[in-house]
Design a protein around this motif. Structure first.
Motif, PDB file in Angstrom:
ATOM      1  N   ASN A  12      16.239   9.003   9.390  1.00 21.21           N
ATOM      2  CA  ASN A  12      16.042   9.564   8.045  1.00 21.21           C
ATOM      3  C   ASN A  12      16.311   8.567   6.926  1.00 21.21           C
ATOM      4  N   GLY A  13      15.954   7.309   7.152  1.00 27.37           N
ATOM      5  CA  GLY A  13      16.079   6.288   6.120  1.00 27.37           C
ATOM      6  C   GLY A  13      17.422   5.597   6.045  1.00 27.37           C
ATOM      7  N   VAL A  14      18.407   6.064   6.802  1.00 24.36           N
ATOM      8  CA  VAL A  14      19.739   5.458   6.770  1.00 24.36           C
ATOM      9  C   VAL A  14      19.660   4.039   7.336  1.00 24.36           C
ATOM     10  N   GLY A  15      20.162   3.072   6.589  1.00 25.95           N
ATOM     11  CA  GLY A  15      20.189   1.686   7.023  1.00 25.95           C
ATOM     12  C   GLY A  15      18.991   0.856   6.597  1.00 25.95           C
ATOM     13  N   PHE A  16      18.028   1.476   5.901  1.00 30.84           N
ATOM     14  CA  PHE A  16      16.829   0.785   5.436  1.00 30.84           C
ATOM     15  C   PHE A  16      16.797   0.784   3.915  1.00 30.84           C
ATOM     16  N   HIS A  17      16.513  -0.389   3.329  1.00 32.44           N
ATOM     17  CA  HIS A  17      16.563  -0.532   1.875  1.00 32.44           C
ATOM     18  C   HIS A  17      15.321  -1.275   1.380  1.00 32.44           C
ATOM     19  N   PRO A  18      14.263  -0.522   1.044  1.00 33.72           N
ATOM     20  CA  PRO A  18      13.047  -1.172   0.529  1.00 33.72           C
ATOM     21  C   PRO A  18      13.324  -1.901  -0.782  1.00 33.72           C
ATOM     22  N   LEU A  19      12.712  -3.052  -0.929  1.00 30.70           N
ATOM     23  CA  LEU A  19      12.850  -3.858  -2.139  1.00 30.70           C
ATOM     24  C   LEU A  19      11.565  -3.845  -2.956  1.00 30.70           C
ATOM     25  N   ASP A  21       0.826  -1.200   0.000  1.00 27.59           N
ATOM     26  CA  ASP A  21       0.000   0.000   0.000  1.00 27.59           C
ATOM     27  C   ASP A  21       0.866   1.258   0.000  1.00 27.59           C
ATOM     28  N   TYR A  22       1.907   1.260   0.813  1.00 28.00           N
ATOM     29  CA  TYR A  22       2.806   2.415   0.898  1.00 28.00           C
ATOM     30  C   TYR A  22       4.140   1.993   1.493  1.00 28.00           C
ATOM     31  N   VAL A  23       5.159   2.804   1.243  1.00 29.75           N
ATOM     32  CA  VAL A  23       6.461   2.704   1.900  1.00 29.75           C
ATOM     33  C   VAL A  23       6.726   4.098   2.446  1.00 29.75           C
ATOM     34  N   LEU A  24       6.949   4.211   3.750  1.00 25.74           N
ATOM     35  CA  LEU A  24       7.199   5.524   4.324  1.00 25.74           C
ATOM     36  C   LEU A  24       8.445   6.149   3.704  1.00 25.74           C
ATOM     37  N   PRO A  25       8.459   7.472   3.554  1.00 26.04           N
ATOM     38  CA  PRO A  25       9.649   8.135   2.992  1.00 26.04           C
ATOM     39  C   PRO A  25      10.930   7.846   3.775  1.00 26.04           C
ATOM     40  N   GLN A  26      10.803   7.609   5.086  1.00 26.68           N
ATOM     41  CA  GLN A  26      11.972   7.290   5.906  1.00 26.68           C
ATOM     42  C   GLN A  26      12.373   5.824   5.777  1.00 26.68           C
TER      43      GLN A  26
END
Length: 105
Positions: A80-87, A49-54
């Motif tokens: 601030n998104g550092v360390g997260f990698h959406p696939l 549904d969504y992926v948060l900007p962070q």
């Protein structure tokens, strides 16, 4: 409806989290999971549904209609998104067990 664990690791009651918003049940029913690896998987078939900007959380709408919030960590919005990698991206159909997000433990 049966959900599988989205991470490998240990489970605990959601009331054990120090995040009072989740522990109080205001965000709905859930579980607290302690991952042993940095990989989040789909707990069921559905659509992103969504992926948060962070990038630390995403929403998944199960085929049966249940809406799920899958969040990694506590106070992770400060990273601030550092360390997260959406696939995955919003609108993508996913299958149970499919990798959704990698993250640094």
């Amino acid at each position: 409806m049966i959900l599988t664990s989205p991470v490998t690791g240990r489970a605990a009651a959601l009331t054990e989290t120090p995040d009072t918003l989740f522990a109080s049940g205001l965000m709905g029913a859930g579980a607290l999971l302690y991952p042993s690896e940095g990989l989040l998987r789909a707990p069921c078939d559905g659509v992103v549904d969504y992926v948060l900007p962070q990038r630390y959380a995403l929403g998944l709408k199960a085929d049966q209609g249940l809406e799920l919030l899958l969040q990694v960590g506590i106070d992770t919005d400060t990273l601030n998104g550092v360390g997260f990698h959406p696939l995955v991206k919003p609108g993508l159909r996913v299958r149970r067990g499919q990798a959704l997000l990698t993250f640094d433990l």
